[in-house]
Design a protein around this motif. Structure first.
Motif, PDB file in Angstrom:
ATOM      1  N   LEU A  29    -107.047  14.570  60.213  1.00 40.47           N
ATOM      2  CA  LEU A  29    -106.291  15.595  60.936  1.00 40.47           C
ATOM      3  C   LEU A  29    -105.877  16.725  60.002  1.00 40.47           C
ATOM      4  N   VAL A  30    -105.358  16.339  58.830  1.00 40.72           N
ATOM      5  CA  VAL A  30    -104.907  17.368  57.874  1.00 40.72           C
ATOM      6  C   VAL A  30    -106.107  18.207  57.420  1.00 40.72           C
ATOM      7  N   SER A  31    -107.255  17.537  57.178  1.00 37.61           N
ATOM      8  CA  SER A  31    -108.455  18.294  56.778  1.00 37.61           C
ATOM      9  C   SER A  31    -108.848  19.269  57.871  1.00 37.61           C
ATOM     10  N   ALA A  32    -108.813  18.791  59.121  1.00 36.42           N
ATOM     11  CA  ALA A  32    -109.201  19.666  60.237  1.00 36.42           C
ATOM     12  C   ALA A  32    -108.247  20.850  60.347  1.00 36.42           C
ATOM     13  N   ILE A  33    -106.941  20.592  60.145  1.00 36.60           N
ATOM     14  CA  ILE A  33    -105.962  21.681  60.251  1.00 36.60           C
ATOM     15  C   ILE A  33    -106.160  22.675  59.112  1.00 36.60           C
ATOM     16  N   VAL A  34    -106.309  22.156  57.896  1.00 34.65           N
ATOM     17  CA  VAL A  34    -106.483  23.061  56.741  1.00 34.65           C
ATOM     18  C   VAL A  34    -107.772  23.854  56.892  1.00 34.65           C
ATOM     19  N   SER A  35    -108.845  23.161  57.275  1.00 33.94           N
ATOM     20  CA  SER A  35    -110.125  23.846  57.462  1.00 33.94           C
ATOM     21  C   SER A  35    -110.002  24.900  58.567  1.00 33.94           C
ATOM     22  N   GLY A  36    -109.320  24.536  59.666  1.00 34.02           N
ATOM     23  CA  GLY A  36    -109.103  25.491  60.756  1.00 34.02           C
ATOM     24  C   GLY A  36    -108.281  26.684  60.299  1.00 34.02           C
ATOM     25  N   ALA A  84    -105.279  28.935  67.646  1.00 30.62           N
ATOM     26  CA  ALA A  84    -106.740  28.735  67.618  1.00 30.62           C
ATOM     27  C   ALA A  84    -107.180  27.991  66.363  1.00 30.62           C
ATOM     28  N   LEU A  85    -106.330  27.962  65.332  1.00 34.47           N
ATOM     29  CA  LEU A  85    -106.724  27.224  64.129  1.00 34.47           C
ATOM     30  C   LEU A  85    -106.806  25.725  64.402  1.00 34.47           C
ATOM     31  N   PHE A  86    -106.041  25.272  65.405  1.00 33.95           N
ATOM     32  CA  PHE A  86    -106.030  23.858  65.778  1.00 33.95           C
ATOM     33  C   PHE A  86    -106.945  23.607  66.983  1.00 33.95           C
ATOM     34  N   GLU A  87    -106.962  24.574  67.881  1.00 36.97           N
ATOM     35  CA  GLU A  87    -107.722  24.420  69.122  1.00 36.97           C
ATOM     36  C   GLU A  87    -108.605  25.653  69.333  1.00 36.97           C
ATOM     37  N   PRO A  88    -109.835  25.655  68.781  1.00 35.31           N
ATOM     38  CA  PRO A  88    -110.688  26.836  68.950  1.00 35.31           C
ATOM     39  C   PRO A  88    -111.261  26.966  70.358  1.00 35.31           C
TER      40      PRO A  88
END
Lengths: 472, 476
Positions: A29-36, A84-88
């Protein structure tokens, strides 16, 4: 109930597998958020640069016929909220830019997934929201489905029930304990995401973003809770953990993998969107033939000639002291706008039917409903894109009218040739668009929100029903 | 089939979950083939209609011009077929070009595919002509329900559901010691049980794919069947990969739930997370072409040519002095022929290299993705299915190259008459170049398919080696 919850929490965490799964899920989750976050920042920078460069190209296009300038057109970019960084949402399959040119209603053409094959490689777990929805629910379903049946297999269910604890209380404690376990990776990740949303959001949109963020994160939390309750219901129903796992996996595959594709397939079959060729042919037919007893364009063109001659009191069009080409173009655009609005309303009906089918499918898959609400709250759903399209079309018509007006003002009679200057292009104001409010977004998602609440009530009722019949 | 295998087959079919799962797999596979077939039929229909319009339009042009030359019709009845700017320069008169049909188009039900079903080409540039899709993007979000989806993601899940407990269940029920005492021991039993499951899943999916091929490509079996053979080889490898994993895990797992959870974790890792990780890495190492930059470059060229429009026209006519207009056209004709036509040619000369670089970037990303798929059998299988259904950037690039070649021929053919405003004749229409879609380079095609199969074969080999090692140490 608190004691049962605490015991469940400790018991589950002593199981190393769940600790590893929670840690891995948190890292994901943290990777997805940081990447987003990184991608969002980069995309924002690119879009600001694109918007200002495209505007500069419009302003410095040099001498050009106004109609050719209208065909050269303008590019506009849909602004994105920090959510949008979390939900594109639909971005990979829509894009953000629109080309606005003469005569044509804009449609999204620069679609990222057409260029970037990495957007079509998997089942779509690319964002933080998708990870929570798909993997969080899988985790909830699996631990829920093994929770009661595991106790039954070990014989501890008999012990628990023989101590005089009401089954309802025991199950309530189980839910609280398991929900706490799921909260361990999810809540800190949600806090990090929330901080990100609010930090990035401009000050004037922060409250709106805050409301949207709370609703978006709550919806995702609600989905996981539903998955957990369904898992527990399965667990209470079956006799072996093997059967529980099989059933939970079957539910996940059908609800999270098959149902969304089924919704798309049913939408395409039962409410097919016309192809561009079909749409244009329909518009062209009405444009030529007219509607509601109004003649087609050639008849109107002739009528326009007559009324213009009468209005200006001249014998021939060449004698006009104003540009008939501009008058004609204004009329052409006005007529094509009427025709297009009529056909576009039909297209909207098709989208409406597709949405109804999707809503229907969400009754067998809470994932479809939760994802729709999550995308809506992030301003990344089809309703928000449609709102942007509508605003862009309004702007296109306005600057198209300005170009035709320029033609009318600068030539006389039936002459066509003339050139506008950079000063003329500067009179076209830049496009301004703000995403609608959170309350507008909620209204668009009312149906899916209701379905989610119904799912919660139904799964809760099912669990209550099987709990009353719970036997060791 | 020996007696033990027959017995395992009967036991497999008697298990309560088996038949429902196999029926669901059959229905889903058949539905996916139906969806792909439906898409192919729709696409064929649209292509046929566009081709028929195109043929009719040019036949009418030619006949009208011939009738006029034979004195059968007057100039008043002629219309504009002798004015090149009204016919071949007119955007609606663009020729319809069709790519070579892929081996197994019905595998994909995607409405938006890398290679267009048809491309319209005329004198005008093809680069600014972006046909938007009106379909609801929500329908694209999850991807289509087609055979590529079934064989890449769903088949592994069904294998997992059918095989995760082949021996763990017996250990749980304390029956494994008894089984170990039978001839051949546990290893033989596990292998036989998994062979039965392999046969069931492969048999169902392969049969439906074969029927889909026979239904969709009855006239092209010569190319479709080798394509199907490659696909079935890939299908065998991906099922084999999951069967081997099941074997390895069942050789050790003490209970069915643990075996199932381990296999599920591997599925999540290789089928969900690995493609995402690959996407993130590839976005940095082999980024997609920058579409926004492409737009800005295109508009900059358009603006530059607009500012220099007189010089551009002058340069064209200086280079082609025989093409100078032989007459004064009307206001529109002067614009379309003298100004716009040279500008179209100058635009393509400036923008084509940039567009080709964008296509090359897509192909580079595709090549890297293909190699990276070695860590995800599902992704490798998807890429194999995409390739056989015609959805690869390499095929698109090859088709668009041939389209550009044809456009050059088309422009050259009409160039003098169009630019000089001399009348077209029936012979001009009759001798217009004909498009013949070239087949893809065979070596390149083979290389792609072999690379995709190699990724699957490698995954299978690793799983097989692990299963072999685990089964040698299997204990009750």
């Amino acid at each position: 109930m608190f004691e049962i919850a605490r015991h469940e929490f400790q018991h589950q965490f002593r199981d190393g597998r769940l600790t590893i799964a929670s840690l891995a899920f948190f890292a994901l989750l943290v990777s997805a958020i940081v990447s987003g976050w990184v991608q969002h920042a980069e995309a924002q920078r690119q879009h600001h640069a694109f918007t200002s460069e495209a505007r500069a190209q419009w302003l410095t296009q040099g001498e050009r016929h106004p109609h050719h300038a209208a065909h050269f057109g303008n590019y506009v970019v849909k602004p994105e909220l920090s959510l949008a960084l979390f939900e594109p949402g639909l971005r990979p399959f829509v894009g953000q830019t629109l080309w606005l040119e003469a005569h044509e209603r804009p449609a999204f053409t620069n679609i990222p997934s057409e260029d970037d094959q990495t957007l079509n490689t998997g089942l779509g777990v690319v964002s933080g929201a998708a990870a929570v929805q798909m993997l969080g629910s899988l985790l909830a379903l699996v631990i829920g489905s093994l929770a009661i049946v595991g106790e039954r297999e070990k014989g501890t269910l008999r012990q628990a029930l023989s101590q005089g604890v009401r089954p309802g209380v025991w199950i309530g404690g189980k839910i609280a304990g398991l929900a706490s376990i799921l909260a361990v990776p999810i809540v800190p990740a949600a806090v990090i995401a929330m901080v990100g949303f609010l930090l990035i959001a401009p000050a004037d949109t922060r409250s709106d973003v805050g409301v949207r963020a709370v609703l978006m994160l709550s919806t995702n939390g609600l989905l996981i809770l539903i998955a957990l309750i369904v898992g527990l219901t399965v667990s209470a129903l079956v006799r072996t953990s093997r059967a529980a796992l099989l059933l939970a996996l079957g539910l996940w595959i059908s609800g999270f993998i098959l149902a969304p594709r089924l919704a798309s397939t049913l939408s395409s079959h039962f409410a097919p969107t016309p192809s561009l060729a079909e749409y244009n042919a329909a518009v062209g037919d009405v444009f030529d033939a007219g509607f509601d007893k109004r003649g087609g364009y050639m008849q109107q063109f002739e009528a326009l000639r007559v009324t213009t001659l009468e209005e200006y009191g001249v014998e021939t069009l060449d004698a006009l002291e104003t540009g008939y080409s501009g008058i004609r173009m204004k009329h052409l655009d006005a007529w094509s706008t009427e025709v297009d609005d009529r056909e576009f309303a039909r297209l909207q009906e098709v989208y409406g039917r597709q949405q109804a089918i999707r809503l229907g499918v969400s009754s067998i898959s809470p994932f479809v409903a939760a994802r729709s609400v999550s995308q809506g709250m992030a301003a990344m759903d089809w309703a928000h894109y449609q709102d942007f399209l509508t605003a862009a079309e309004r702007y296109r018509r306005e600057f198209g009218y300005q170009m035709n007006d320029l033609l009318q003002q600068r030539v006389t009679g039936e002459r066509w040739e003339m050139d506008g200057q950079n000063a003329d292009w500067a009179k076209v104001e830049p496009f301004q668009y703000h995403n609608p409010s959170a309350f507008w977004a909620i209204r668009q998602q009312t149906g899916f929100l209701m379905v989610l609440l119904l799912w919660l009530a139904a799964s809760w009722a099912a669990l209550a029903f099987v709990t009353r019949r719970l036997r060791p | 089939m020996n007696g033990r295998l027959q017995q395992e087959w009967r036991l497999f079919l008697k298990a309560p979950a088996t038949l429902p799962l196999l029926i669901v797999l059959t229905v889903l596979s058949a539905f996916a083939v139906y969806n792909g077939s439906h898409r192919v039929v729709q696409s064929d229909r649209a292509v046929a209609a566009a081709l028929a319009d195109d043929i009719e339009r040019y036949a009418t042009y030619e006949k009208t011009a011939a009738d006029f030359e034979a004195g059968l019709i007057t100039e008043a009845e002629l219309g504009s077929v002798r004015n090149a700017h009204s016919t071949v320069l007119f955007r609606g008169a663009a020729r319809v070009l069709i790519p070579v049909r892929s081996e197994l188009g019905f595998l994909s039900a995607a409405e938006q595919r890398p290679t267009p079903d048809l491309q319209r080409i005329g004198i005008n540039t093809r680069y600014g002509n972006t046909d938007p899709a009106l379909d609801n993007p929500e329908n694209r979000l999850d991807g289509p329900f087609d055979s590529v989806f079934i064989i890449s993601w769903l088949v592994p899940l069904f294998v997992l559901l059918l095989s995760y407990d082949v021996m763990a269940r017996d250990r749980e029920h304390r029956g494994s010691a008894l089984l170990a005492a039978q001839a051949g021991g546990l290893r033989t039993i596990i292998v036989q049980r998994l062979l039965v499951r392999f046969a069931a899943v492969f048999g169902i999916v392969a049969t439906i794919l074969l029927l889909g091929t026979l239904y969709n490509e009855p006239d092209r079996l010569g190319t479709a069947l080798p394509g199907l053979a490659v696909l079935l080889l890939g299908l065998g490898l991906i099922i084999g990969f999951w069967i081997c994993l099941s074997a390895g895990i069942n050789a050790r797992a003490k209970n069915a739930a643990t075996a199932g959870l381990v296999l599920l974790t591997v599925w999540v890792g290789t089928s969900l997370l690995a493609p995402v990780a690959i996407s993130i890495i590839l976005n940095r190492t082999a980024p997609p072409p920058d579409r926004l930059q492409g737009i800005l470059e295109m508009r900059e060229i358009q603006n530059d040519l607009n500012r220099r429009r007189d010089a551009v026209s002058q340069a064209y006519y200086d280079a082609q002095p025989d093409n100078r207009p032989v007459r004064q056209g009307n206001e529109y004709e002067e614009y379309w022929v003298r100004e716009l036509y040279p500008r179209i040619l100058a635009f393509d000369a400036a923008f084509a290299p940039l567009a080709q670089e964008r296509e090359a970037a897509r192909v580079r990303q595709s090549e890297t993705l293909r190699r990276a798929s070695v860590v995800s059998p599902s992704l490798a299988m998807k890429l194999l299915g995409d390739d056989l259904s015609g959805g690869t950037p390499e095929r698109r690039q090859s088709f668009l190259r041939s389209v550009d070649d044809y456009q050059r021929q088309w422009r050259d053919h009409f160039d003098d008459k169009l630019a000089s405003m001399r009348p077209l004749t029936a012979a001009d229409y009759a001798s217009a170049p004909i498009y013949i879609a070239p087949a893809e380079d065979k070596i390149d095609r083979m290389r792609r398919l072999v690379e995709r199969l190699a990724a699957l074969a490698l995954a299978f080999a690793v799983a097989f080696a692990w299963a072999w090692w685990s089964l040698k140490r299997v204990e009750p």
